[in-house]
Design a protein around this motif. Sequence first.
Motif, PDB file in Angstrom:
ATOM      1  N   LEU A  44      77.171  54.581  38.022  1.00  0.00           N
ATOM      2  CA  LEU A  44      77.522  54.453  39.536  1.00  0.00           C
ATOM      3  C   LEU A  44      76.068  54.764  40.007  1.00  0.00           C
ATOM      4  O   LEU A  44      75.757  54.361  41.082  1.00  0.00           O
ATOM      5  N   LEU A  45      75.489  55.990  39.578  1.00  0.00           N
ATOM      6  CA  LEU A  45      74.239  56.384  39.866  1.00  0.00           C
ATOM      7  C   LEU A  45      73.075  55.357  39.836  1.00  0.00           C
ATOM      8  O   LEU A  45      72.246  55.180  40.740  1.00  0.00           O
ATOM      9  N   ALA A  46      73.199  54.545  38.832  1.00  0.00           N
ATOM     10  CA  ALA A  46      72.184  53.440  38.544  1.00  0.00           C
ATOM     11  C   ALA A  46      72.468  52.440  39.936  1.00  0.00           C
ATOM     12  O   ALA A  46      71.608  51.755  40.485  1.00  0.00           O
ATOM     13  N   LEU A 122      64.738  37.235  48.179  1.00  0.00           N
ATOM     14  CA  LEU A 122      64.725  38.488  47.133  1.00  0.00           C
ATOM     15  C   LEU A 122      65.606  39.311  47.644  1.00  0.00           C
ATOM     16  O   LEU A 122      66.749  39.913  46.747  1.00  0.00           O
ATOM     17  N   HIS A 123      66.053  39.605  49.002  1.00  0.00           N
ATOM     18  CA  HIS A 123      67.088  40.298  49.364  1.00  0.00           C
ATOM     19  C   HIS A 123      68.433  39.747  48.963  1.00  0.00           C
ATOM     20  O   HIS A 123      69.258  40.567  48.803  1.00  0.00           O
ATOM     21  N   ARG A 124      68.656  38.238  49.092  1.00  0.00           N
ATOM     22  CA  ARG A 124      69.880  37.906  48.569  1.00  0.00           C
ATOM     23  C   ARG A 124      70.107  37.955  47.179  1.00  0.00           C
ATOM     24  O   ARG A 124      71.128  38.229  46.561  1.00  0.00           O
ATOM     25  N   LEU A 125      69.141  37.710  46.541  1.00  0.00           N
ATOM     26  CA  LEU A 125      69.176  37.972  45.153  1.00  0.00           C
ATOM     27  C   LEU A 125      69.389  39.287  44.473  1.00  0.00           C
ATOM     28  O   LEU A 125      70.148  39.391  43.559  1.00  0.00           O
ATOM     29  N   TRP A 126      68.734  40.220  45.089  1.00  0.00           N
ATOM     30  CA  TRP A 126      69.049  41.517  44.737  1.00  0.00           C
ATOM     31  C   TRP A 126      70.757  41.853  45.179  1.00  0.00           C
ATOM     32  O   TRP A 126      71.233  42.517  44.196  1.00  0.00           O
ATOM     33  N   GLY A 127      71.199  41.443  46.177  1.00  0.00           N
ATOM     34  CA  GLY A 127      72.415  41.631  46.433  1.00  0.00           C
ATOM     35  C   GLY A 127      73.453  41.214  45.401  1.00  0.00           C
ATOM     36  O   GLY A 127      74.388  41.800  44.926  1.00  0.00           O
ATOM     37  N   ARG A 128      73.109  40.127  44.830  1.00  0.00           N
ATOM     38  CA  ARG A 128      73.658  39.234  43.668  1.00  0.00           C
ATOM     39  C   ARG A 128      73.813  40.161  42.457  1.00  0.00           C
ATOM     40  O   ARG A 128      74.646  40.403  41.530  1.00  0.00           O
ATOM     41  N   LEU A 129      72.499  40.699  42.234  1.00  0.00           N
ATOM     42  CA  LEU A 129      72.345  41.350  41.027  1.00  0.00           C
ATOM     43  C   LEU A 129      73.140  42.654  40.940  1.00  0.00           C
ATOM     44  O   LEU A 129      73.483  43.153  40.259  1.00  0.00           O
ATOM     45  N   ILE A 130      73.148  43.402  42.253  1.00  0.00           N
ATOM     46  CA  ILE A 130      74.138  44.671  42.388  1.00  0.00           C
ATOM     47  C   ILE A 130      75.567  44.205  42.095  1.00  0.00           C
ATOM     48  O   ILE A 130      76.068  44.950  41.504  1.00  0.00           O
ATOM     49  N   GLY A 131      75.902  43.086  42.566  1.00  0.00           N
ATOM     50  CA  GLY A 131      77.273  42.740  42.272  1.00  0.00           C
ATOM     51  C   GLY A 131      77.464  42.506  40.724  1.00  0.00           C
ATOM     52  O   GLY A 131      78.501  42.726  40.240  1.00  0.00           O
ATOM     53  N   ILE A 132      76.383  42.056  40.004  1.00  0.00           N
ATOM     54  CA  ILE A 132      76.808  41.721  38.574  1.00  0.00           C
ATOM     55  C   ILE A 132      76.698  43.305  38.021  1.00  0.00           C
ATOM     56  O   ILE A 132      77.418  43.513  37.173  1.00  0.00           O
ATOM     57  N   PHE A 134      77.460  46.016  38.885  1.00  0.00           N
ATOM     58  CA  PHE A 134      78.476  46.880  39.242  1.00  0.00           C
ATOM     59  C   PHE A 134      79.740  46.109  38.517  1.00  0.00           C
ATOM     60  O   PHE A 134      80.593  46.787  37.835  1.00  0.00           O
ATOM     61  N   ALA A 135      79.941  44.682  38.627  1.00  0.00           N
ATOM     62  CA  ALA A 135      81.370  44.017  38.308  1.00  0.00           C
ATOM     63  C   ALA A 135      81.220  44.132  36.475  1.00  0.00           C
ATOM     64  O   ALA A 135      82.266  44.319  35.954  1.00  0.00           O
ATOM     65  N   ALA A 156      87.635  49.773  42.273  1.00  0.00           N
ATOM     66  CA  ALA A 156      88.035  48.491  42.769  1.00  0.00           C
ATOM     67  C   ALA A 156      87.665  47.953  43.990  1.00  0.00           C
ATOM     68  O   ALA A 156      87.360  47.142  44.641  1.00  0.00           O
ATOM     69  N   GLY A 157      88.089  49.187  44.896  1.00  0.00           N
ATOM     70  CA  GLY A 157      87.821  49.136  46.446  1.00  0.00           C
ATOM     71  C   GLY A 157      86.366  48.904  46.600  1.00  0.00           C
ATOM     72  O   GLY A 157      85.754  48.341  47.500  1.00  0.00           O
ATOM     73  N   LEU A 158      85.358  49.962  45.906  1.00  0.00           N
ATOM     74  CA  LEU A 158      84.082  49.669  45.911  1.00  0.00           C
ATOM     75  C   LEU A 158      83.619  48.368  45.935  1.00  0.00           C
ATOM     76  O   LEU A 158      82.719  47.804  46.755  1.00  0.00           O
ATOM     77  N   PHE A 159      84.153  47.566  44.725  1.00  0.00           N
ATOM     78  CA  PHE A 159      83.681  46.344  44.577  1.00  0.00           C
ATOM     79  C   PHE A 159      83.996  45.279  45.612  1.00  0.00           C
ATOM     80  O   PHE A 159      83.463  44.546  45.908  1.00  0.00           O
TER      81      PHE A 159
END
Length: 383
Positions: A44-46, A122-132, A134-135, A156-159
């Motif tokens: 989570l810290l990462a 890059l902004h959108r790509l980084w958002g997708r990487l955060i989702g991966i 986390f998930a 699950a709520g955070l996701f």
Amino acid sequence: MRRFWDDRPSLEPVKPPHAPVSSIAFPAAPPRRAAAERPIAYWLLACCAMSLLMVVIGGITRLTESGLSITEWRPVIGIVPPLGQEQWQAEFDKYKAIPQYRALHPDMSLGEFKRIFFWEYLHRLWGRLIGIAFAVPFAYFLARGRIPWRLAPRLAGLFVLGALQGALGWYMVESGLSERIEVSQYRLAAHLVAAVIIYAAMLWVALDLLWPRGAPALDRRQVRLRRGAGAVLGLVFLTLIAGAFVAGLRAGYLDNTFPLMEGSFVPPGYAPLAPWWRSWFEDPTTAQFDHRLLAEITWAVVAALWLYSLRLRLPGRARVALHALAALATLQAGLGIATLLLVVPLPLAVAHQAGALLLVTAAVVARHALRSPRVDAVAPQAL
């Protein structure tokens, strides 16, 4: 004759004869459980670190006016950028069709478009990487039974919130594609505030795993300090919201003097709209003054809390967190003043936005650390 059962130990708990109530603490999490949950906290810290970088990239995207360079929302296939001259020209033509291009960049070349496209991509790509990021670990930990059921709904709520944040980002971008030359300040503020809420919630869960809750503090000064830390967290958050409206209204490019605005503390043109409260969100001068005032109040409250904490004996992590909070509040104030006086240079403006999230981090850590039962006053009497 004594019977054999007379030597059996009593089943009733033995209480210390003179143990004060305030010294009795509930046990922390068992060592085995705490060790098992530590990898979850590090994960989570990462994710928090990635989210902080996401806010920085978003700040650069906004300050370089790159946010409207991608005019479609393609969550899956949008991960692949334009690969050839024909695809680049098609993307450029889509950008030429929106009002921002005609009003601000009518002479933009394809090469210049590629530069602003990079930051939004890059902004959108980084958002997708955060989702991966986390998930995938979440699914792994859940499948291996490493996540306790008490924690699973929170994660699950955070996701879900993270996924909704992506949709909110597109809702923000959409506001600048048809009638405006920039995104709505309301939607920009909502997008930033949602990101900070998700970040703070994820950080709090990680700290819960690293520092399990103990008994509540009973000394009045301990309670006062803890409440003060909560007030600071609220002020930092409120100041950040006001800063989002300053960014959305481009108010930092006006009244570039400090400490006065147009020669007075309260600018002469304060709150010109009707009804007056609309000025907080739609008038640049009013928005800048509100942000200034909240920042000054926040710094003063942080300084008072830090000075008050010096009178108490604190656990190491709480002491370090309060020192960091005071230092970051001062640094953030300096960055804000410098950004204003120098008329929003990109490096300083980005540092100021990153500093806001670091200040949120310090406020969350300080508030969390002050839950510890080891907070102990130097003197027994209340101040």
